[in-house]
Write an enzyme that holds these catalytic residues in place. Structure first.
Site, PDB file in Angstrom:
ATOM      1  N   ASP A 402       0.883  -1.151   0.000  1.00 30.48           N
ATOM      2  CA  ASP A 402       0.000   0.000   0.000  1.00 30.48           C
ATOM      3  C   ASP A 402       0.929   1.211   0.000  1.00 30.48           C
ATOM      4  O   ASP A 402       2.071   1.113   0.420  1.00 30.48           O
ATOM      5  CB  ASP A 402      -0.862  -0.040   1.266  1.00 30.48           C
ATOM      6  N   ASP A 582      -1.558  -0.557   5.717  1.00 30.34           N
ATOM      7  CA  ASP A 582      -1.859  -0.050   7.044  1.00 30.34           C
ATOM      8  C   ASP A 582      -3.251   0.530   7.157  1.00 30.34           C
ATOM      9  O   ASP A 582      -3.800   0.588   8.236  1.00 30.34           O
ATOM     10  CB  ASP A 582      -0.851   1.039   7.429  1.00 30.34           C
TER      11      ASP A 582
END
Lengths: 701, 58
Positions: A402, A582
């Protein structure tokens, strides 16, 4: 610890307080009526130990789980039995005969039967459960061997026979229970990610009645078309379209971007978005059960179920191993019966085959290696949830990142600082200091502390801040809004600043890379693991980061669902991907990936969904964890090799009818010890001792 | 040989007593916070365990 307890004990309404360092938790006993939670939390904050409260519901997973305690008790009982039976057996082996031997056998039987019935029940229950559904697991041969060993020994005792296997049965139970307990302790830590997401759900909302009056309404009672008032600081309960007001929304749940989005009437926003700056009125579009947040939870549940299909390496081994040894025992029985015609002798030999092949070392091979690896990872600042995660991590061939918050730190930084006059700089610093907007904070952080007097400061939600500086109006915020008072619009990125009637100054914001991101990506690339970025951000931002990290494959503007779709596509193409993420929007993707990691700074739901959480700030934890997983996989394979080697020696002896209880006891213990000793090698550090300074970043207590 | 009939029960009883002691310590929550207990020994002053159960966790 003492300071916490003393400070809390002084508070009115607190009878006693006790901190638990292991769990990082404080338990407070209210004296009467109960103390105000806020007072306690405020006091903790004051003395420098900020705390959060735990819901009773979150704890129920831990406390209701008595299995670990039951297992530990069973280990104690089995250990007690094993020692006593062993003592008696040693006496028999060293030559006790006649009446003494028979008495000893009888006492052994009296100890072994209840001990095995109590401590071995875990294996019997599990084996029965597997057999009933027609499957095979490691517990089937275990349960069979223990039961048969006991039955044979009872038979021999009743007939005054020479050789009994009570010691083997009890020590087997003891060793296997240790392995089971270690395995259970690790699985205990894995908790479902659902609770974290559910906490974002709003329970009550404010309805704006047609008359203009406000009244609270339960979230379940919201129907499409109802107008809701969302104050600043609240989350949207349902998907809605804004009808009045303007504000900044934190849509991290959808995009993973912490940068707020300005919204005004006409915008459609998803449930779970956080309203940051000003109150808005919104009309509900869908009932809560169909809202975005509910869909996310649904996706997460599906993703978690999908991963359940993974078969652990020990169970895969058992599927091969168990039928093999049962067949072997049967052949031995038939062979001896044909050769001697003595069915008692044949049964004795066949059962001794089953006992020595009992997969003691096999059952210990995996959990011991995993526990040692978990301890090693903990010292490096990586928390592991589940032993199977190590197995899965060792098999990856691709890393999916990510962007925001994982590869980058997530907070914007002002870079490079544009050239400006001192007066402008001071004005800019003064205005920026007045806003809580992340961009304003990033600007303020780069400039010297303001010492200018401001008048008439106003923050306009969704637009920016303005104020009078020395009689001149100045604005900091969205470029279109700032342009209203300037001579013209300046092209560029990021927020703008200007004095009334002057030219506009653009302040480009960029993201800073997380420490070690470049090193981590290149270290993984050197080992043949290609990287890929899946981001919810815009194409240009993703491309900038990808260029700095030398990552060729990127995907941008992804929704949580399309991240999962990408991971599924990878899986269908035969890839096993590690997902590092996250954000809240990554939660479902973390659960869907083959294996996942997230930093400690991640959202709570994200941390709960990931298999590994690294407490260190830098991303080098990723290649490090992968390396340890690889080594663990190697040790596990060696352990299996040792167990097979042991069987290669023991099985021919057993089928030849040469195994006495003494040989069985020595051989089985030796193989177990060999496996444990081999696993301990994981603790040996091959390289430099690593920095341990940042391992304790979790908030204490 | 008859001494065995006395000694074996004695060993068994002693073993069982040890087992009982372990069970008691387990139930008395003595293994709940091993890291904390290691530090507590360094503090002065009264330091009593919480009254059993009936607690609110925060």
């Amino acid at each position: 610890m003492a300071s916490i307890e003393h400070a809390l004990a002084k508070l009115p309404g607190v009878a006693s307080a006790r901190a638990n360092l292991t769990l990082c938790r404080i338990t407070v006993t209210p004296a009467w009526g109960g103390a105000a939670l806020d007072t306690i939390l405020a006091e903790l904050n004051r003395i420098g130990h900020p705390a959060t409260r735990i819901d009773e519901a979150d704890l129920s997973g831990e406390t209701s789980d008595g299995t670990a305690q039951a297992l530990l008790r069973a280990v104690a009982v089995a250990g007690f039995g094993a020692m006593n039976v062993m003592l008696l057996s040693v006496a028999v082996w060293s030559g006790a005969g006649g009446a003494t031997r028979e008495t000893f056998h009888l006492i052994s039987a009296l100890i072994a039967l209840p001990v095995v019935a109590y401590a071995g029940r875990f294996f019997f229950v599990s084996a029965w459960g597997a057999l009933r559904t027609g499957r095979m697991n490691m517990d089937v041969p275990i349960a069979l061997a223990i039961t048969l060993a006991l039955a044979l020994s009872l038979f021999e005792t009743a007939h005054g026979g020479q050789e009994v296997f009570f010691d083997a049965a009890v020590t087997l139970t003891f060793f296997l229970l240790i392995g089971r307990y270690l395995d259970h302790r690790m699985r205990d830590r894995a908790r479902s990610a659902m609770t974290g997401l559910a906490r974002l759900a709003v329970r009550e909302a404010l309805e704006v009645a047609p008359s203009g009056a406000l009244r609270p309404v339960a979230v379940e009672a919201i129907v499409p078309g109802m107008v809701l008032r969302i104050p600043a600081g609240e989350r949207l309960p349902v998907d809605a379209r804004i009808v009045a007001g303007a504000s900044d929304l934190d849509r991290a749940l959808v995009t993973g971007e912490s940068r707020p989005v300005a919204v005004a009437a006409g915008f459609e926003v998803e449930a779970g978005a956080l309203n940051l700056t000003g109150p808005v009125d919104a009309v509900a579009l869908r009932p809560v059960s169909e809202s975005f947040l509910a869909q996310m939870m649904g996706m997460l549940a599906t993703a978690e179920a999908g991963r359940g299909r993974y078969v652990r390496i020990a169970d895969r081994a058992a599927r091969l191993y168990a039928p093999l040894i049962h067949l072997l025992a049967l052949v031995t029985f038939a062979g001896w019966l044909a050769a001697t015609g003595d069915w008692q002798r044949a049964a004795f030999v066949a059962i001794s085959v089953l006992i020595v092949t009992c997969p003691c070392a096999l059952a210990l091979a995996v959990p011991v290696a995993h526990v040692v690896a978990a301890g090693r990872l903990m010292a490096e600042g990586v928390l592991m949830k589940d032993g199977s995660a190590l197995e899965r991590l060792a098999g990856i061939d691709r890393v999916v990142w990510d962007k925001t918050g994982t590869l980058t730190t997530g907070t914007p930084a002002l870079a490079p600082l544009p050239a400006m006059e001192t007066a402008t700089e001071a004005a800019l610093a003064a205005l920026a200091a007045r806003s809580a907007h992340p961009a304003a904070r990033a600007i303020a952080a780069r400039l010297p502390a303001p010492n200018l007097a401001l008048e008439d400061v106003a923050e306009r939600p969704g637009f920016g801040v303005e104020g009078l500086i020395g009689g001149r109006r100045a604005r900091l915020g969205r470029s279109s809004w700032v342009a209203e008072i300037t001579t013209g619009l300046t092209e560029g990125d990021g927020p703008a600043f200007a004095f009334e009637g002057e030219a506009m100054l653009r302040l480009p914001l960029s993201e800073s890379l997380r420490n070690g991101a470049v090193e981590a990506v290149s270290a993984l690339a050197r080992r043949g693991l290609s990287s890929e970025i899946l981001s919810g951000d815009a194409a240009s931002a993703v491309a900038r980061i990808a260029a700095r990290l030398d990552i060729a494959e990127t995907r941008h503007e992804l929704t949580p669902a399309s991240k999962i779709a990408r991971l599924d596509a990878l899986r269908d193409a035969g890839h096993r991907a590690l997902m590092v993420g996250d954000g809240l929007n990554d939660t479902a993707a973390l659960a869907a990936a083959h294996v996942s990691m997230s930093p400690a700074s991640a959202s709570e739901a994200g941390r709960a969904a990931a298999d590994f959480v690294f407490l260190r700030d830098d991303l080098e934890a990723v290649p490090l964890t992968w390396k340890i997983a690889k080594r663990t996989a190697k040790i596990v394979r060696q352990n299996f090799g040792l167990a097979i080697l042991y069987n290669c020696i023991a099985v021919p002896l057993a089928t030849a009818g040469l195994v006495t209880p003494l040989i069985a006891a020595i051989a089985m213990s030796a193989s177990s010890i060999a496996v444990v000793a081999n696993s301990l090698r994981l603790n040996r550090r091959e390289t430099r001792p690593s920095a341990r300074d940042s391992t304790l970043q979790e908030v204490p207590a | 040989m008859t001494i065995l009939y006395l000694l074996i029960p004695v060993t068994l009883v002693m073993g069982a007593a040890g087992l009982g002691a372990f069970f008691w310590s387990l139930r008395a929550q003595q293994y709940d916070d091993l890291a904390g207990d290691a530090e507590r020994i360094l503090h002065d002053g009264r330091d009593e365990p919480l009254p059993p159960r009936k607690e609110t966790a925060r």
